[in-house]
Write a protein that holds these residues in place. Structure first.
Motif, short mmCIF file in Angstrom:
data_model
loop_
_atom_site.label_atom_id
_atom_site.label_comp_id
_atom_site.label_asym_id
_atom_site.label_seq_id
_atom_site.Cartn_x
_atom_site.Cartn_y
_atom_site.Cartn_z
N ALA A 288 -11.43 0.58 7.55
CA ALA A 288 -10.25 1.43 7.33
C ALA A 288 -8.96 0.61 7.46
O ALA A 288 -8.04 0.74 6.64
CB ALA A 288 -10.25 2.59 8.31
N VAL A 289 -8.89 -0.24 8.49
CA VAL A 289 -7.69 -1.06 8.69
C VAL A 289 -7.57 -2.10 7.58
O VAL A 289 -6.47 -2.34 7.07
CB VAL A 289 -7.73 -1.74 10.07
N LEU A 290 -8.67 -2.71 7.19
CA LEU A 290 -8.63 -3.69 6.10
C LEU A 290 -8.21 -3.05 4.78
O LEU A 290 -7.54 -3.69 3.96
CB LEU A 290 -9.99 -4.38 5.96
N ILE A 291 -8.59 -1.80 4.57
CA ILE A 291 -8.15 -1.09 3.36
C ILE A 291 -6.63 -0.91 3.39
O ILE A 291 -5.96 -1.07 2.36
CB ILE A 291 -8.87 0.28 3.24
N LEU A 292 -6.08 -0.59 4.56
CA LEU A 292 -4.63 -0.48 4.67
C LEU A 292 -3.95 -1.80 4.34
O LEU A 292 -2.94 -1.83 3.63
CB LEU A 292 -4.25 -0.03 6.09
N TYR A 293 -4.49 -2.90 4.86
CA TYR A 293 -3.94 -4.21 4.52
C TYR A 293 -4.05 -4.48 3.03
O TYR A 293 -3.11 -5.00 2.41
CB TYR A 293 -4.69 -5.30 5.29
N ALA A 294 -5.20 -4.13 2.44
CA ALA A 294 -5.39 -4.36 1.00
C ALA A 294 -4.40 -3.55 0.18
O ALA A 294 -3.86 -4.05 -0.83
CB ALA A 294 -6.83 -4.01 0.61
N VAL A 295 -4.14 -2.31 0.60
CA VAL A 295 -3.17 -1.47 -0.11
C VAL A 295 -1.77 -2.08 -0.02
O VAL A 295 -1.03 -2.14 -1.02
CB VAL A 295 -3.17 -0.04 0.46
N ALA A 296 -1.39 -2.55 1.17
CA ALA A 296 -0.07 -3.18 1.34
C ALA A 296 0.05 -4.42 0.45
O ALA A 296 1.09 -4.64 -0.19
CB ALA A 296 0.15 -3.55 2.81
N ILE A 297 -1.00 -5.24 0.40
CA ILE A 297 -0.98 -6.45 -0.42
C ILE A 297 -0.91 -6.08 -1.90
O ILE A 297 -0.13 -6.68 -2.66
CB ILE A 297 -2.24 -7.30 -0.13
N PHE A 298 -1.68 -5.09 -2.31
CA PHE A 298 -1.66 -4.65 -3.71
C PHE A 298 -0.28 -4.15 -4.11
O PHE A 298 0.24 -4.49 -5.19
CB PHE A 298 -2.70 -3.56 -3.93
N MET A 299 0.35 -3.34 -3.25
CA MET A 299 1.65 -2.77 -3.58
C MET A 299 2.73 -3.87 -3.63
O MET A 299 3.63 -3.81 -4.46
CB MET A 299 2.02 -1.69 -2.57
N ALA A 300 2.63 -4.86 -2.75
CA ALA A 300 3.59 -5.95 -2.78
C ALA A 300 3.41 -6.81 -4.04
O ALA A 300 4.39 -7.24 -4.66
CB ALA A 300 3.43 -6.81 -1.54
N LEU A 301 2.15 -7.03 -4.44
CA LEU A 301 1.90 -7.77 -5.68
C LEU A 301 2.36 -6.98 -6.90
O LEU A 301 2.83 -7.56 -7.89
CB LEU A 301 0.40 -8.10 -5.79
N ARG A 302 2.22 -5.66 -6.84
CA ARG A 302 2.72 -4.82 -7.93
C ARG A 302 4.23 -4.99 -8.08
O ARG A 302 4.77 -5.03 -9.19
CB ARG A 302 2.37 -3.36 -7.66
N THR A 303 4.92 -5.09 -6.96
CA THR A 303 6.36 -5.33 -6.98
C THR A 303 6.68 -6.62 -7.72
O THR A 303 7.59 -6.67 -8.55
CB THR A 303 6.92 -5.38 -5.55
N ALA A 304 5.93 -7.67 -7.41
CA ALA A 304 6.13 -8.95 -8.09
C ALA A 304 5.86 -8.82 -9.58
O ALA A 304 6.58 -9.39 -10.41
CB ALA A 304 5.23 -10.02 -7.47
#
Length: 384
Positions: A288-304
């Protein structure tokens, strides 16, 4: 928009519009990760808010306000400050070599009165901004394959060598990974990438044998065979693996982790908090925590990805790589898949310096998101 426009009547409305443009789902994901950190710090302290949990929550509250404020900053200001921040970070690292404080055998801190800090944290942001600005004005041919590549390589290796000499191998690895990622994402030729990987693999053995400090070399050897010294250098990894394994699928329950509650797990509030999480909440909690990290990373990459500015794309990518490297290195470390190098799990672990660095970086990412439709010229750093 110029600086003088800050005094114009319509500026307040512009700020309100910018504030509404912030990615609030991203903010929520970060809050959930930090909240999980506070709950774990409360648990491993024996169901007490002191000495870690309350401090962690307060720090996150301050850092989230700072992140939101930085999100309002125009990209042209980040662009203009890129080289000065990098230069300041480099000067501070040199100052550490000359007059830095020595603690636990490492010379990593500068003290100004009662205030002390690690200049290497400044460089984590400085290397991202400086390389993003450098490549913003570079041609595709320069970025792909040319002697010009010696410039970004030197800009990356200068702080890496200074930080590694402190010694702080974990932070040096983070800066190197971030710099290398930006250089690759900017369009580096695959020929050079292949040659660099081959050179890295060739350099590692002599580096471990002849360059590393004795304790760093012992960490690598312990990583390869932790049971060779179970009560000494292998203790950290073995206790972490015991905590991970004993958690099973659903864990022992909140506040019932014996490894952390009985203080068998070392550095349970910082480097090995993920192992404490695994013991109490098992595989499901870790996932569950790793999914939260993955979501944060995905959203930041989407910004880029959606940024119209090359500077914005590279800056957001660089910050995301640093954050992902934190998660990857710490996760591998507590699972015994990498040597113990003192890299915490961002926002889950206790520690104000790392949280501040990460949240300033995410302030830059949110600034890229808010100004994603703007472009920055390579000449004076103004919008076009």
């Amino acid at each position: 928009m110029t600086v003088s426009a800050l005094t114009r009547p319509g500026e307040r409305d512009r700020l309100i519009v910018k504030f509404s443009e912030i990615d609030w789902l991203f903010v929520l994901v970060l809050a959930l990760i930090a909240g999980a950190g506070s709950l774990m710090l409360f648990s491993i302290a024996g169901s007490s808010w002191e000495p870690w949990a309350a401090n962690h929550a307060i720090r996150f509250g301050i850092c989230i306000v700072l992140m939101l404020a930085l999100a309002m900053v125009d990209l042209r200001i980040w662009f203009a400050l890129a080289y000065p921040i990098y230069g300041l970070g480099l000067l501070l690292l040199v100052a550490v070599e000359l007059v830095g404080d020595v603690r636990l055998g490492a010379q990593r801190w500068l003290s100004i009165g009662s205030f002390s800090f690690q200049p290497s944290e400044v460089m984590k942001l400085g290397i991202v901004l400086a390389l993003a600005r450098l490549y913003h004005g570079a041609s595709a041919e320069k970025a792909r394959l040319s002697w010009w590549l010696l410039i970004p390589a030197a800009m990356t290796f200068a702080p890496v060598l200074l930080v590694a000499h402190q010694p702080d191998l974990g932070t040096a690895m983070l800066i190197l990974m971030t710099g290398a990622a930006i250089i690759v994402l900017a369009g580096l030729s695959w020929k050079i990438i292949g040659a660099a990987v081959a050179a890295f693999l060739a350099i590692v053995p002599p580096f471990v044998l002849f360059v590393m400090h004795d304790y760093q070399r012992q960490r690598v050897l312990t990583f390869l065979d932790p049971e060779s010294d179970p009560s000494g250098s292998g203790y950290h990894i073995l206790q972490s693996m015991i905590a991970l394994g004993s958690g099973g699928l659903l864990g022992k329950g909140y506040g019932l982790g014996s490894q952390s509650q009985l203080n068998f797990l070392p550095e349970k509030q910082t480097d090995f908090i993920f192992a404490a999480l695994a013991e109490e909440f098992g595989f499901v909690g870790c996932l569950a925590v790793l999914i939260l990290y993955a979501v944060a990373i995905f959203m930041a990459l989407r910004t880029a990805f959606v940024s119209h500015s090359h500077f914005g794309r590279l800056a957001a990518s660089g910050v995301t790589v640093t954050f992902a490297a934190y998660v990857m290195i710490n996760g591998a470390m507590v699972m015994g898949l990498a040597p113990v190098v003192g890299v915490p799990m961002p926002m889950l672990s206790w520690g104000g310096t790392v949280m501040l660095t990460v949240m300033i970086g995410f302030g830059l990412v949110q600034s890229v998101w808010v100004h994603r439709y703007s472009e920055v010229t390579s000449g004076k750093g103004s919008f076009v």
